[in-house]
Design a protein around this motif. Structure first.
Motif, PDB file in Angstrom:
ATOM      1  N   ASP A  51       5.166   6.861  24.771  1.00  0.00           N
ATOM      2  CA  ASP A  51       6.038   7.939  24.298  1.00  0.00           C
ATOM      3  C   ASP A  51       6.569   7.638  22.905  1.00  0.00           C
ATOM      4  OD1 ASP A  51       5.620   9.176  26.730  1.00  0.00           O
ATOM      5  OD2 ASP A  51       7.612   8.709  27.533  1.00  0.00           O
ATOM      6  N   LEU A  52       6.971   6.391  22.674  1.00  0.00           N
ATOM      7  CA  LEU A  52       7.483   5.991  21.367  1.00  0.00           C
ATOM      8  C   LEU A  52       6.428   6.159  20.284  1.00  0.00           C
ATOM      9  CD1 LEU A  52       9.724   2.894  21.744  1.00  0.00           C
ATOM     10  CD2 LEU A  52       9.624   4.233  19.675  1.00  0.00           C
ATOM     11  N   PHE A  53       5.210   5.662  20.538  1.00  0.00           N
ATOM     12  CA  PHE A  53       4.131   5.801  19.564  1.00  0.00           C
ATOM     13  C   PHE A  53       3.821   7.266  19.318  1.00  0.00           C
ATOM     14  CE2 PHE A  53       2.493   1.420  20.895  1.00  0.00           C
ATOM     15  CZ  PHE A  53       3.027   0.814  19.781  1.00  0.00           C
ATOM     16  N   ASP A  54       3.818   8.055  20.368  1.00  0.00           N
ATOM     17  CA  ASP A  54       3.516   9.471  20.253  1.00  0.00           C
ATOM     18  C   ASP A  54       4.548  10.160  19.370  1.00  0.00           C
ATOM     19  OD1 ASP A  54       1.934  11.745  20.879  1.00  0.00           O
ATOM     20  OD2 ASP A  54       3.495  12.400  22.280  1.00  0.00           O
ATOM     21  N   ILE A  55       5.818   9.851  19.577  1.00  0.00           N
ATOM     22  CA  ILE A  55       6.890  10.441  18.760  1.00  0.00           C
ATOM     23  C   ILE A  55       6.745  10.015  17.307  1.00  0.00           C
ATOM     24  CG2 ILE A  55       9.388  10.340  18.318  1.00  0.00           C
ATOM     25  CD1 ILE A  55       9.702  10.195  21.428  1.00  0.00           C
ATOM     26  N   LYS A  56       6.514   8.722  17.083  1.00  0.00           N
ATOM     27  CA  LYS A  56       6.383   8.226  15.712  1.00  0.00           C
ATOM     28  C   LYS A  56       5.162   8.827  15.016  1.00  0.00           C
ATOM     29  CE  LYS A  56       8.983   4.000  15.870  1.00  0.00           C
ATOM     30  NZ  LYS A  56       9.075   2.620  15.470  1.00  0.00           N
ATOM     31  N   LEU A  57       4.060   8.935  15.738  1.00  0.00           N
ATOM     32  CA  LEU A  57       2.861   9.519  15.140  1.00  0.00           C
ATOM     33  C   LEU A  57       3.075  10.987  14.804  1.00  0.00           C
ATOM     34  CD1 LEU A  57       0.050   7.899  17.313  1.00  0.00           C
ATOM     35  CD2 LEU A  57       0.579   7.424  14.921  1.00  0.00           C
ATOM     36  N   LYS A  58       3.741  11.715  15.681  1.00  0.00           N
ATOM     37  CA  LYS A  58       4.029  13.126  15.408  1.00  0.00           C
ATOM     38  C   LYS A  58       4.944  13.267  14.197  1.00  0.00           C
ATOM     39  CE  LYS A  58       3.313  15.060  19.983  1.00  0.00           C
ATOM     40  NZ  LYS A  58       3.932  15.545  21.209  1.00  0.00           N
ATOM     41  N   LYS A  59       5.986  12.422  14.118  1.00  0.00           N
ATOM     42  CA  LYS A  59       6.898  12.477  12.978  1.00  0.00           C
ATOM     43  C   LYS A  59       6.170  12.150  11.680  1.00  0.00           C
ATOM     44  CE  LYS A  59      11.358  11.581  15.131  1.00  0.00           C
ATOM     45  NZ  LYS A  59      12.468  10.642  15.285  1.00  0.00           N
ATOM     46  N   ALA A  60       5.323  11.134  11.720  1.00  0.00           N
ATOM     47  CA  ALA A  60       4.563  10.752  10.524  1.00  0.00           C
ATOM     48  C   ALA A  60       3.627  11.882  10.106  1.00  0.00           C
ATOM     49  CB  ALA A  60       3.770   9.479  10.787  1.00  0.00           C
ATOM     50  N   TYR A  61       2.999  12.523  11.070  1.00  0.00           N
ATOM     51  CA  TYR A  61       2.094  13.638  10.782  1.00  0.00           C
ATOM     52  C   TYR A  61       2.867  14.798  10.156  1.00  0.00           C
ATOM     53  CZ  TYR A  61      -0.814  17.739  11.527  1.00  0.00           C
ATOM     54  OH  TYR A  61      -1.508  18.900  11.344  1.00  0.00           O
ATOM     55  N   LEU A  62       4.015  15.146  10.753  1.00  0.00           N
ATOM     56  CA  LEU A  62       4.807  16.265  10.234  1.00  0.00           C
ATOM     57  C   LEU A  62       5.354  15.957   8.843  1.00  0.00           C
ATOM     58  CD1 LEU A  62       6.712  17.320  13.470  1.00  0.00           C
ATOM     59  CD2 LEU A  62       4.821  18.533  12.349  1.00  0.00           C
ATOM     60  N   LYS A  63       5.748  14.721   8.622  1.00  0.00           N
ATOM     61  CA  LYS A  63       6.260  14.313   7.310  1.00  0.00           C
ATOM     62  C   LYS A  63       5.157  14.427   6.260  1.00  0.00           C
ATOM     63  CE  LYS A  63       8.905  10.572   5.196  1.00  0.00           C
ATOM     64  NZ  LYS A  63       9.469   9.242   5.404  1.00  0.00           N
ATOM     65  N   LYS A  64       3.963  13.961   6.617  1.00  0.00           N
ATOM     66  CA  LYS A  64       2.827  14.026   5.696  1.00  0.00           C
ATOM     67  C   LYS A  64       2.469  15.488   5.412  1.00  0.00           C
ATOM     68  CE  LYS A  64      -0.800  10.963   5.439  1.00  0.00           C
ATOM     69  NZ  LYS A  64      -1.977  10.261   5.953  1.00  0.00           N
ATOM     70  N   LYS A  65       2.490  16.299   6.450  1.00  0.00           N
ATOM     71  CA  LYS A  65       2.174  17.721   6.315  1.00  0.00           C
ATOM     72  C   LYS A  65       3.191  18.411   5.403  1.00  0.00           C
ATOM     73  CE  LYS A  65       0.942  21.629   9.220  1.00  0.00           C
ATOM     74  NZ  LYS A  65       0.848  22.120  10.584  1.00  0.00           N
ATOM     75  N   LYS A  66       4.467  18.053   5.562  1.00  0.00           N
ATOM     76  CA  LYS A  66       5.537  18.627   4.755  1.00  0.00           C
ATOM     77  C   LYS A  66       5.367  18.236   3.287  1.00  0.00           C
ATOM     78  CE  LYS A  66      10.549  19.122   4.901  1.00  0.00           C
ATOM     79  NZ  LYS A  66      11.783  18.655   5.524  1.00  0.00           N
ATOM     80  N   LYS A  67       5.007  16.977   3.033  1.00  0.00           N
ATOM     81  CA  LYS A  67       4.792  16.509   1.659  1.00  0.00           C
ATOM     82  C   LYS A  67       3.662  17.293   0.994  1.00  0.00           C
ATOM     83  CE  LYS A  67       6.339  11.766   1.194  1.00  0.00           C
ATOM     84  NZ  LYS A  67       5.921  10.375   1.034  1.00  0.00           N
ATOM     85  N   ARG A  68       2.585  17.504   1.748  1.00  0.00           N
ATOM     86  CA  ARG A  68       1.458  18.257   1.203  1.00  0.00           C
ATOM     87  C   ARG A  68       1.864  19.669   0.832  1.00  0.00           C
ATOM     88  NH1 ARG A  68      -2.820  16.993   5.631  1.00  0.00           N
ATOM     89  NH2 ARG A  68      -3.013  14.777   5.340  1.00  0.00           N
ATOM     90  N   ALA A  69       2.695  20.274   1.645  1.00  0.00           N
ATOM     91  CA  ALA A  69       3.119  21.653   1.403  1.00  0.00           C
ATOM     92  C   ALA A  69       3.987  21.757   0.157  1.00  0.00           C
ATOM     93  CB  ALA A  69       3.866  22.182   2.621  1.00  0.00           C
TER      94      ALA A  69
END
Length: 108
Positions: free
Chosen positions: A80-98
């Motif tokens: 669960d912890l890895f899943d949350i961190k991976l999702k946050k990292a993905y969303l952060k990266k996606k936000k930066k791209r936008a």
């Protein structure tokens, strides 16, 4: 792959195991076996839990049933912890791209 667990090095082998066996920890030989047909991360975390319990000698005071409950919960919390961190990292990266301005090369 090799993993350090409480100062010991465990070798991880992914292979076809007997039917019904997703993973197996051999603490004497410091080997963790994972069946090639199962979820690698979930099973690996579960077997790391078994290795850790052995290395800190909790297997001497816990029944096998209690060990299973502990390592399954350990694996679930980490998954669960890895899943949350991976999702946050993905969303952060996606936000930066936008936020990056789109630049079109000018044609002269």
């Amino acid at each position: 792959m090799k993993l350090p667990i409480k100062g010991r090095t465990y070798k991880v082998i992914v292979d076809t195991l007997s039917p019904g066996i997703a993973g197996l920890c051999d603490p004497i030989n410091k080997v963790i076996y994972i069946d090639s047909e199962v979820n690698l991360m979930d099973t690996l975390l579960h077997e790391i839990g078994h290795a850790y319990i052995h290395e800190v000698a909790l297997d001497q005071v816990m029944t096998p049933e209690i060990q299973e409950i502990v390592v399954e919960n350990f694996a679930q919390v980490l998954t669960d912890l890895f899943d949350i961190k991976l999702k946050k990292a993905y969303l952060k990266k996606k936000k930066k791209r936008a936020k990056k301005p789109c630049t079109t090369p000018s044609i002269s």
